[in-house]
Design an enzyme around this catalytic site. Structure first.
Site, PDB file in Angstrom:
ATOM      1  CB  VAL A  17      -0.966  -0.004   1.209  1.00  0.00           C
ATOM      2  CG1 VAL A  17      -1.751   1.304   1.260  1.00  0.00           C
ATOM      3  CG2 VAL A  17      -1.918  -1.191   1.123  1.00  0.00           C
ATOM      4  CE  LYS A 108      -7.435  -5.045   7.478  1.00  0.00           C
ATOM      5  NZ  LYS A 108      -7.134  -5.198   6.082  1.00  0.00           N
ATOM      6  CD  GLU A 132     -13.090   6.543   3.047  1.00  0.00           C
ATOM      7  OE1 GLU A 132     -13.635   7.608   3.317  1.00  0.00           O
ATOM      8  OE2 GLU A 132     -13.694   5.458   3.034  1.00  0.00           O
ATOM      9  N   GLY A 137     -11.339  -0.929   1.131  1.00  0.00           N
ATOM     10  CA  GLY A 137     -10.348  -0.502   0.135  1.00  0.00           C
ATOM     11  C   GLY A 137     -10.659   0.842  -0.477  1.00  0.00           C
ATOM     12  CB  ILE A 139     -15.782   1.460  -1.290  1.00  0.00           C
ATOM     13  CG1 ILE A 139     -15.785   0.315  -2.299  1.00  0.00           C
ATOM     14  CG2 ILE A 139     -17.167   2.056  -1.125  1.00  0.00           C
ATOM     15  CD1 ILE A 139     -16.701  -0.846  -1.911  1.00  0.00           C
ATOM     16  CD  GLU A 193      -5.066  -8.995   6.075  1.00  0.00           C
ATOM     17  OE1 GLU A 193      -4.020  -8.667   6.654  1.00  0.00           O
ATOM     18  OE2 GLU A 193      -5.903  -8.176   5.655  1.00  0.00           O
ATOM     19  CE  LYS A 208     -11.338  -4.712   5.760  1.00  0.00           C
ATOM     20  NZ  LYS A 208     -11.199  -5.651   4.630  1.00  0.00           N
TER      21      LYS A 208
END
Ligand code: HSE
Length: 443
Positions: A17, A108, A132, A137, A139, A193, A208
């Site tokens: 990321v 998260k 966010e 992801g 959205i 993961e 989440k």
């Protein structure tokens, strides 16, 4: 207002990321500068191994293996915590706040487990904590709940929040592959993961769910207060049986609030969803969130729930918000008002008990193939006030067992749990019954 020509970003972690964020800020630097009126300077990044080759062209002198030096660096304005984990990441985030830096995160588990402490600390130090990228992801669901749909009270939120399990269920459904085979595939694609339980046992989706529940209802719901089940028990037989019932199986997160009784419910479990439902058509690593508000009605967001670019998109959106806050001056009053808002909307709400949560169920049992067994199963269910809707039996070739697939009319979670325990102790039933829930669209 800051006089600076650019604001400096410091990264904790430069994995998939982080490199995505770096890449897209490099690509879109000029457009972002004209949008913000200030540049974004990719200043420094803390990584575990400085010598490791990275895909993005990150100058070696921008790398350090000392993350504390990032959060203590007086030049850095915004910290991007993309390292994961809940111990070191918590400590570093709190240090960044103490040093007056806003923090953007995709973590998260950290937000879910330490949200109260983190939000309190950020507010105390007059900085922002933005997350966010922690849910769904790319959205922009957190922005949707906090901003776009702020006029609403949310009776129902449900959706697919874990891309890995959705990918696996989709492969099983489309290709007729067994769970073990699609798990190997998902591992090979790098989707699963490092701690596989997060994806396979519904824990990632539950983290989440807790975050969305907080944003919608102002209350942190712990994983102990939810029914959390993953996809490990879902077999190809279940997927095919679901198809015969006109459904697909998806790992669904559900958050609902009854505003008359103030009862709040959150959970994550595999569900049979009628194929015509929009969420049933959301496949592969895509996520979906359906939000029902009393003003806007139903809104459904669908997009890439995981992956470098989608997650980077969400992180950059938060960086932009952090920059705007720094440029305009973070208002302590606004931060206090936000706290008061969440406290107000959570006021008086209770977590619904299992005796208050109703639904329809799918039950698969392996039973002895002999007279009276089906009648006994029906009797056990009837004793818990559970009425059958459909029954399908198939004999297992060459064995004296049969597979019994039942669906029920509406009953409570508590009654069904009691009936499953009872069925498991029946001599004619072998193994633990597989229990799935059937989705009824509340919207
Ligand atoms: N493991 C997560 C998923 C990654 O599969 O959705 C994105 O949060």
């Amino acid at each position: 207002m800051s006089e600076k020509d650019s604001l400096k970003l410091g990264f904790l972690g430069m994995g998939v990321v982080g490199q995505g964020v770096w890449k897209h800020i490099l690509r879109h630097g000029e457009a972002l500068r004209s949008r913000l009126g200030v540049g974004l300077d990719l200043h420094r990044a803390a990584v575990r191994d400085v010598s490791r080759q990275r895909l993005q062209d990150i100058p070696v002198d921008a790398l350090t293996d000392n993350p504390v030096s990032i959060v203590n660096d007086p030049d850095i304005d915004i910290v991007c915590e993309l390292m994961g984990g809940t111990t070191e990441a918590l400590d570093l985030t709190l240090r960044a706040f103490r040093n007056g830096k806003s923090v953007v995160t995709a973590n998260k588990a950290l937000v879910c487990e330490h949200g109260t402490e983190l939000f309190d600390s950020a507010r105390e130090h007059g900085v922002h904590y933005l997350f966010e990228a922690s849910v769904a992801g790319g959205i922009p669901v957190i922005k949707a709940l906090r901003e776009g749909l702020v006029a609403n009270r949310f009776s129902h939120i449900f959706g697919i929040l874990n891309g890995t399990s959705n990918y696996m269920l989709t492969r099983m459904e489309r290709e007729g592959l067994a769970y073990e085979d699609v798990l190997v595939e998902a591992r090979n694609l790098g989707y699963v993961e490092a701690d596989e339980a997060l994806d396979l046992d519904g824990v990632d989706a539950a983290h989440k769910t807790a975050i969305l529940a907080y944003l919608a209802h102002g209350r942190w719901i712990s994983l102990d207060e939810m029914v959390v089940e993953g996809i490990r028990e879902v077999t190809l037989d279940d997927i095919q049986a679901a198809r015969r019932l006109g459904c697909k199986i998806k790992l669904l997160a559900i958050i609902s609030k009854n505003f008359q009784t103030n009862r709040l419910r959150a959970g994550v479990h595999p569900m049979l969803i009628p194929v015509e439902e929009v969420v049933a058509q959301v496949d592969d690593v895509y996520n979906a969130v359906s939000i029902t508000g009393d003003v806007a009605g139903n809104t459904i967001l669908i997009g890439r729930g995981a992956g470098q670019d989608a997650t980077a998109s969400a992180v950059i959106s938060d960086i932009v918000d952090a920059v705007s806050a720094i440029r305009n001056g973070v208002s302590q009053k606004v931060l206090e008002q936000e706290k008061a808002f969440y406290s107000r909307i959570s006021d008086g709400s209770f977590i619904a008990g299992l005796d208050e949560i109703e639904g329809r169920f799918y039950l698969r049992l392996s039973v002895e193939d002999k007279p009276g067994v089906l009648a006994r199963v029906a009797e056990v269910l009837a004793a818990s006030s559970i009425s059958l809707s459909t029954v399908e039996q198939s004999s297992n070739e060459g064995q004296d067992t049969a597979s019994l697939i039942l669906t029920t009319h509406t009953c409570t979670e508590k009654d069904m749990a009691g009936a499953v325990d009872q069925l498991q102790s029946e001599p004619s039933v072998s193994g633990r019954p597989v229990l799935l829930r059937i989705f009824d669209n509340p919207a």
